[in-house]
Design a protein around this motif. Structure first.
Motif, PDB file in Angstrom:
ATOM      1  N   LYS A   1       0.868  -1.176   0.000  1.00 59.34           N
ATOM      2  CA  LYS A   1       0.000   0.000   0.000  1.00 59.34           C
ATOM      3  C   LYS A   1       0.906   1.227   0.000  1.00 59.34           C
ATOM      4  N   PRO A   2       0.529   2.269  -0.724  1.00 60.68           N
ATOM      5  CA  PRO A   2       1.330   3.482  -0.643  1.00 60.68           C
ATOM      6  C   PRO A   2       1.330   4.003   0.793  1.00 60.68           C
ATOM      7  N   LEU A   3       2.489   4.484   1.256  1.00 61.94           N
ATOM      8  CA  LEU A   3       2.594   4.976   2.629  1.00 61.94           C
ATOM      9  C   LEU A   3       3.071   6.412   2.618  1.00 61.94           C
ATOM     10  N   GLU A   4       2.731   7.145   3.652  1.00 60.81           N
ATOM     11  CA  GLU A   4       3.357   8.444   3.862  1.00 60.81           C
ATOM     12  C   GLU A   4       3.399   8.754   5.334  1.00 60.81           C
ATOM     13  N   MET A   5       4.333   9.638   5.720  1.00 58.49           N
ATOM     14  CA  MET A   5       4.471   9.957   7.130  1.00 58.49           C
ATOM     15  C   MET A   5       4.996  11.370   7.283  1.00 58.49           C
ATOM     16  N   THR A   6       4.471  12.078   8.260  1.00 59.42           N
ATOM     17  CA  THR A   6       4.965  13.421   8.574  1.00 59.42           C
ATOM     18  C   THR A   6       5.733  13.341   9.885  1.00 59.42           C
ATOM     19  N   TRP A   7       6.919  13.954   9.887  1.00 62.24           N
ATOM     20  CA  TRP A   7       7.795  13.910  11.063  1.00 62.24           C
ATOM     21  C   TRP A   7       7.306  14.901  12.122  1.00 62.24           C
ATOM     22  N   GLN A   8       7.248  14.476  13.357  1.00 58.95           N
ATOM     23  CA  GLN A   8       6.847  15.380  14.443  1.00 58.95           C
ATOM     24  C   GLN A   8       8.104  15.969  15.087  1.00 58.95           C
ATOM     25  N   SER A   9       8.305  17.309  14.922  1.00 54.95           N
ATOM     26  CA  SER A   9       9.509  17.852  15.571  1.00 54.95           C
ATOM     27  C   SER A   9       9.154  18.620  16.829  1.00 54.95           C
TER      28      SER A   9
END
Lengths: 372, 111
Positions: A364-372
């Motif tokens: 499945k296509p994945l994506e993620m946003t980094w929490q800074s």
């Protein structure tokens, strides 16, 4: 006697000097274009970073020399350091690396060939019609931007694409929903575009066409391993690829490249179709192997991928294509139509086996946003 | 048909603290990466010269605290990162990411 304080070089002097440099492709000066990324002045020392839009810029060295010359001519400049960098920018109005999700399309099948002229579009339209005849919902995207042949082969060359808000309405014929560059430009007019435009058109056709629910969406790719192939493999959730070849080595050589391209971008190969495999004489019924024999099957064996079948060189197939009704629709009981139907059955079976046999979690296509 | 099911791909991406990235793969492997090392391993044409393969990325130009802002899959073969230093062109193939894995198991395997 008094000491004159050394006069510092000013930012605007440097920018004025750099403003004399034109980017020959974009035909604007590099300051206006925003290519000057940083500028540092320490006394008589000037450090500049120029950021180009591609690391492969053919005039990179020329621009660097020009910048060094022009800055060193400014009074009081003793030392110049020009650094060239590059940041490839996404085409305007488009998020970088955007992905196309087609949640209502169950199987996205790319039909490709290395070499041109092997009958790839003919195979694609006939496979599409054969799949539709089984009751499946089928769509067809003509990804050949420069030489679209789907409109002619499906009897829709006079049709023009209509828009409904942001959606493009597909053209329908023989039970297939279609989109093609041929529906967007005047007939007979060439499309003279560079790669990024091809990318833009394809992503738009794929993502904005109102496909509805589809069991199979076939993509008729142009020959080769270029822009269209890359766009499709990087942005679309391709289920598998079919490679079309003729039996002789000159076509196999390119088919191998096509295979290897799909393998490197991890698109599963559904199988190989051998087209123009033999000509049956209408007078004596003898078969002549114009492009030799069994090359496609050998290639499938060599690459350890399924062989989907062999299709003869039959003038009726070409005639049917030219009149806008694929042979599978025109003569559904003909020998060649039966071959196409068998092939469509094989493809459908491979895809269902595949979805059943999937080990572990499906891709499945994945994506993620980094929490800074 | 071996071909159709043999490829490795990520099934989960996760942030581990401020400096590390974890990837869970379809074959069950758990990968672990220091994000700055990952940034420095970028193979794009802006970081490695296209024709000569000469490294052109200056390590000093990459901030110590560099981290991904966003990452997403490209097709079914790679991950693309938006980095905090503004770099966006690096495509990391799944194969390459498996080679770069820093989990204890892979580190001992590569010694």
């Amino acid at each position: 006697m008094f000491f004159r304080k050394s006069i510092a070089v000013k930012n605007e002097d440097v920018l004025r000097a750099l403003g004399q440099i034109n980017d020959p492709d974009l035909n604007k000066d590099i300051v206006t274009l925003g290519f000057v990324k940083s500028l540092e002045i320490l006394g008589g020392e000037v450090k500049v970073t120029i950021e180009l839009t591609t690391p492969a810029c053919p005039v990179k060295e020329q621009l660097k020399t020009q910048a060094e010359d022009l800055i060193s001519k400014i009074p009081n400049v003793k030392k110049v350091e020009v650094t060239m960098t590059a940041q490839v920018r996404p085409p305007q109005g488009q998020a970088p690396g955007n992905r196309i999700l087609l949640p209502h399309v169950k199987n996205l099948i790319a039909v490709a060939s290395g070499k041109g002229g092997v009958g790839k579009s003919t195979v694609t339209v006939n496979l599409a019609v054969a799949l539709a005849q089984t009751g499946a919902k089928v769509g067809l995207l003509d990804a050949d931007i420069y030489g679209p042949s789907i409109p002619l082969m499906m009897g829709t060359r006079k049709e023009r694409v209509l828009q409904d808000g942001a959606k493009l309405l597909p053209i329908e014929s023989h039970g297939i929903k279609m989109m093609s560059m041929g529906y967007a430009v005047e007939e007979g007019k060439p499309v003279i575009w560079r790669g990024p435009m091809v990318h833009g058109a394809l992503t738009q056709f794929l993502s904005q066409t109102d496909w509805g629910e589809l069991d199979y969406l076939l993509i008729d790719l142009p020959p080769g391993t270029g822009d269209a192939q890359l766009t499709i493999s990087q942005t679309a959730p391709v289920t598998g690829a079919i490679i079309v070849t003729t039996p002789q080595e000159v076509s196999l050589i390119d088919a191998r490249k096509g295979l290897s391209m799909f393998q490197s971008v991890k698109i599963p190969i559904l199988g190989i179709v051998e087209n123009m495999a033999g000509f049956i004489c209408g007078h004596c019924q003898e078969t002549t192997h114009i492009f030799l024999q069994s090359g496609g099957e050998k290639l499938a064996h060599e690459a350890q991928v399924p062989f989907l079948g062999s299709l003869p060189l039959d003038p009726k197939v070409a005639q049917a294509g030219d009149t806008g009704t694929p042979v599978v629709a025109l003569n559904p009981d003909s020998e060649v139509a039966k071959l196409y139907k068998a092939m469509a059955g094989k493809v459908a079976a491979l895809l269902s086996v595949r979805s059943m046999n999937q080990q572990g979690e499906a891709f499945k296509p994945l994506e993620m946003t980094w929490q800074s | 048909m071996a071909e159709l099911i043999s490829a490795v791909y990520p099934v989960q991406l996760r942030q581990v603290g401020g400096k590390n990235l974890g990837i869970v793969w379809n074959d069950g492997h758990n990968s672990f990466y220091n994000v700055r090392k990952l940034r420095l391993a970028c193979k794009c044409a802006g970081c490695i010269e296209e024709w000569t393969n000469r490294p052109i990325l200056d390590e000093k130009s990459v901030p110590q605290e560099v981290h991904p802002k966003k990452m997403e899959t490209m097709g079914r073969y790679a991950l693309r990162f938006d980095w905090s230093d503004g770099h966006t062109t690096g495509i990391y193939t799944f194969e390459n990411l498996r080679k770069l894995c820093e989990c204890p198991q892979c580190r001992t395997a590569s010694v």
